[in-house]
Write an enzyme that holds these catalytic residues in place. Structure first.
Site, PDB file in Angstrom:
ATOM      1  N   CYS A   1     -17.373  50.235  52.180  1.00 40.96           N
ATOM      2  CA  CYS A   1     -18.262  49.099  52.354  1.00 40.96           C
ATOM      3  C   CYS A   1     -18.469  48.852  53.846  1.00 40.96           C
ATOM      4  O   CYS A   1     -17.519  48.942  54.625  1.00 40.96           O
ATOM      5  CB  CYS A   1     -17.589  47.893  51.723  1.00 40.96           C
ATOM      6  SG  CYS A   1     -18.357  46.368  52.155  1.00 40.96           S
TER       7      CYS A   1
ATOM      8  N   GLY B   1     -14.093  46.651  50.737  1.00 36.79           N
ATOM      9  CA  GLY B   1     -14.114  47.982  50.110  1.00 36.79           C
ATOM     10  C   GLY B   1     -13.985  49.133  51.093  1.00 36.79           C
ATOM     11  O   GLY B   1     -14.389  49.035  52.256  1.00 36.79           O
TER      12      GLY B   1
ATOM     13  N   GLY C   1     -16.805  42.628  51.219  1.00 35.19           N
ATOM     14  CA  GLY C   1     -16.498  43.340  52.457  1.00 35.19           C
ATOM     15  C   GLY C   1     -15.210  44.132  52.559  1.00 35.19           C
ATOM     16  O   GLY C   1     -15.049  44.866  53.525  1.00 35.19           O
TER      17      GLY C   1
HETATM   18  P1  5GP Z   1     -12.235  50.077  47.209  1.00 36.73           P
HETATM   19  O1  5GP Z   1     -11.269  50.028  46.076  1.00 36.73           O
HETATM   20  O2  5GP Z   1     -12.830  51.429  47.388  1.00 36.73           O
HETATM   21  O3  5GP Z   1     -11.643  49.542  48.486  1.00 36.73           O
HETATM   22  O4  5GP Z   1     -13.407  49.054  46.852  1.00 36.73           O
HETATM   23  C1  5GP Z   1     -14.216  49.224  45.719  1.00 36.73           C
HETATM   24  C2  5GP Z   1     -15.272  48.150  45.718  1.00 36.73           C
HETATM   25  O5  5GP Z   1     -16.130  48.251  46.850  1.00 36.73           O
HETATM   26  C3  5GP Z   1     -16.261  48.210  44.568  1.00 36.73           C
HETATM   27  O6  5GP Z   1     -15.733  47.765  43.355  1.00 36.73           O
HETATM   28  C4  5GP Z   1     -17.389  47.333  45.077  1.00 36.73           C
HETATM   29  O7  5GP Z   1     -17.140  45.957  44.902  1.00 36.73           O
HETATM   30  C5  5GP Z   1     -17.371  47.619  46.569  1.00 36.73           C
HETATM   31  N1  5GP Z   1     -18.468  48.520  46.943  1.00 36.73           N
HETATM   32  C6  5GP Z   1     -18.800  49.690  46.355  1.00 36.73           C
HETATM   33  N2  5GP Z   1     -19.861  50.246  46.978  1.00 36.73           N
HETATM   34  C7  5GP Z   1     -20.203  49.415  47.980  1.00 36.73           C
HETATM   35  C8  5GP Z   1     -21.238  49.437  48.971  1.00 36.73           C
HETATM   36  O8  5GP Z   1     -22.030  50.360  49.093  1.00 36.73           O
HETATM   37  N3  5GP Z   1     -21.295  48.371  49.795  1.00 36.73           N
HETATM   38  C9  5GP Z   1     -20.423  47.323  49.710  1.00 36.73           C
HETATM   39  N4  5GP Z   1     -20.592  46.304  50.544  1.00 36.73           N
HETATM   40  N5  5GP Z   1     -19.416  47.285  48.798  1.00 36.73           N
HETATM   41  C10 5GP Z   1     -19.322  48.315  47.948  1.00 36.73           C
END
Ligand code: 5GP
EC number: 1.7.1.7
Length: 345
Positions: free
Chosen positions: A186, A183, A181
């Site tokens: 996300c 991300g 959660g």
């Molecule tokens: P960020 O660095 O952008 O905050 O987080 C990256 C992470 O978000 C990814 O490695 C993955 O675990 C998560 N993530 C990527 N795409 C999605 C998505 O469509 N839904 C959710 N729940 N998490 C995602």
């Protein structure tokens, strides 16, 4: 009904307290770490920051730049075995220890993984990634991958609690990926109401993993280099980044132009955009759990990488850690109600 009343913390709830230090400059800080993995028994040396296995950040182009900085890329699972062959042709040893082959947990995923690993026996890392790492069937899948690839380093996730970290390590994972959660793209916390503040998840999962000789990756939720330092300070062995690495030349995602300014598309891997692209649309029984956003185009990724590594070095200097390995030991978090001065936005 049991309610856990302990406060759980995200990166923005804390700052790192400065400590007396005899370091003169951040150039004295060593960000390289060496790990020996629990099951694969392989040793790895590098800078433990990973580009996420999203089709916008886990690209071969990103991998080539990050490998030059001894950083890792979890290459996304949508490349075909032929694209892997083409990419690896003529590549030297360095690239093999800085890329992970990502896979889902379906039968088709297993077959594709097997093909890629057979064609390229020098690949070290397998990243088994599902949105919800709590399913018994997922644990079985991890066990199957371990049985099939005894000497490969296996990453499995995502989970956010110590008992599940232990279960995945016992099933054969060397490294467990932590984060549900947090991300940038996300929407799980909104769509499903499920999640765990990332810093607390890291602190608790690191404790569980290290007790068994395993490692963890803090995955998601970093918005600035300071957050990466906090994840390491909290005990993460590796930190995975999506949004912070989006929008560059080497990132995937279509370029869009609006009022003379360029943007790049960035989207969650379970967003409608990704599902339309890779699975022929969102299945009727599920909701999209990812956003699609437009990130201002940021040019080559090299500069962003330097900024990130500079920030983590700076954190180490402030607490007197001559190497990244010492950062956790020297970190004391203070809970705060304000992060930064926003007078200029
Ligand atoms: P960020 O660095 O952008 O905050 O987080 C990256 C992470 O978000 C990814 O490695 C993955 O675990 C998560 N993530 C990527 N795409 C999605 C998505 O469509 N839904 C959710 N729940 N998490 C995602």
């Amino acid at each position: 009904m049991f309610v856990d009343n302990d406060v759980k913390l995200g990166f923005s709830d804390v700052l790192i307290r400065p400590k007396r230090s005899n370091l003169k400059s951040r150039s004295q800080v060593d960000l390289v770490r060496t790990f020996k993995f629990l099951h694969s028994k392989r040793e790895w040396t590098g800078v433990p920051v990973i580009s996420a296995n999203m089709d916008t950040t886990g690209t071969f182009e990103v991998a080539e730049v990050l490998a030059k900085h001894a950083m890792l890329t979890a290459v996304h699972k949508h490349y075909s075995p032929v694209q892997w062959d083409e990419f690896l042709e003529g590549k030297d040893e360095v690239i093999y220890s800085h890329i992970m082959v990502s896979t889902g947990s379906s039968e088709a995923d297993f077959e594709k993984l097997t093909t890629i690993m057979k064609n390229h026996p020098k690949l070290h890392f397998i990243c088994i990634d599902v949105a919800n790492g709590y399913a018994e069937s997922f644990v079985e899948f991890v066990r199957r991958v371990r049985d099939s690839f005894e000497d490969k380093t296996i990453i499995a996730g995502n989970v956010v609690t110590g008992e599940m970290v232990e279960e995945l390590l016992l099933a054969g994972a060397d490294v467990v990926k932590v984060g549900i959660g947090p991300g940038s793209v996300c929407t799980t916390r909104v769509k499903a109401g499920v999640g765990y503040p990332q810093l607390s998840a890291v602190i608790e999962c690191a404790d569980a993993a290290h007790g068994l000789g395993g490692r963890i990756i803090s995955d998601g939720g970093c918005t600035c280099p300071g957050d990466i330092a906090k994840a390491f300070g909290g005990g993460a062995d590796f930190v995975m980044l999506g949004g912070m690495l989006a929008g560059h030349d080497e990132s995937g995602g279509q370029i869009v132009e609006r009022n003379g300014q360029q943007f790049k598309l960035f989207y969650g891997m379970s967003s409608t955009t990704a599902m339309d692209k890779h699975s022929g649309g969102v299945a009727s029984y599920r909701a999209s759990e990812g956003k699609t956003v437009e990130v201002p185009y940021r040019g080559p990724i090299e500069e962003t990488v330097r900024d990130i590594l500079g920030g983590v070095r700076s954190a180490c200097t402030y607490v007197g850690a001559a190497s990244l390995k010492e950062l956790t030991k020297r970190t004391t978090f203070i809970r705060v109600q304000e992060q930064e001065n926003r007078i200029f936005g």
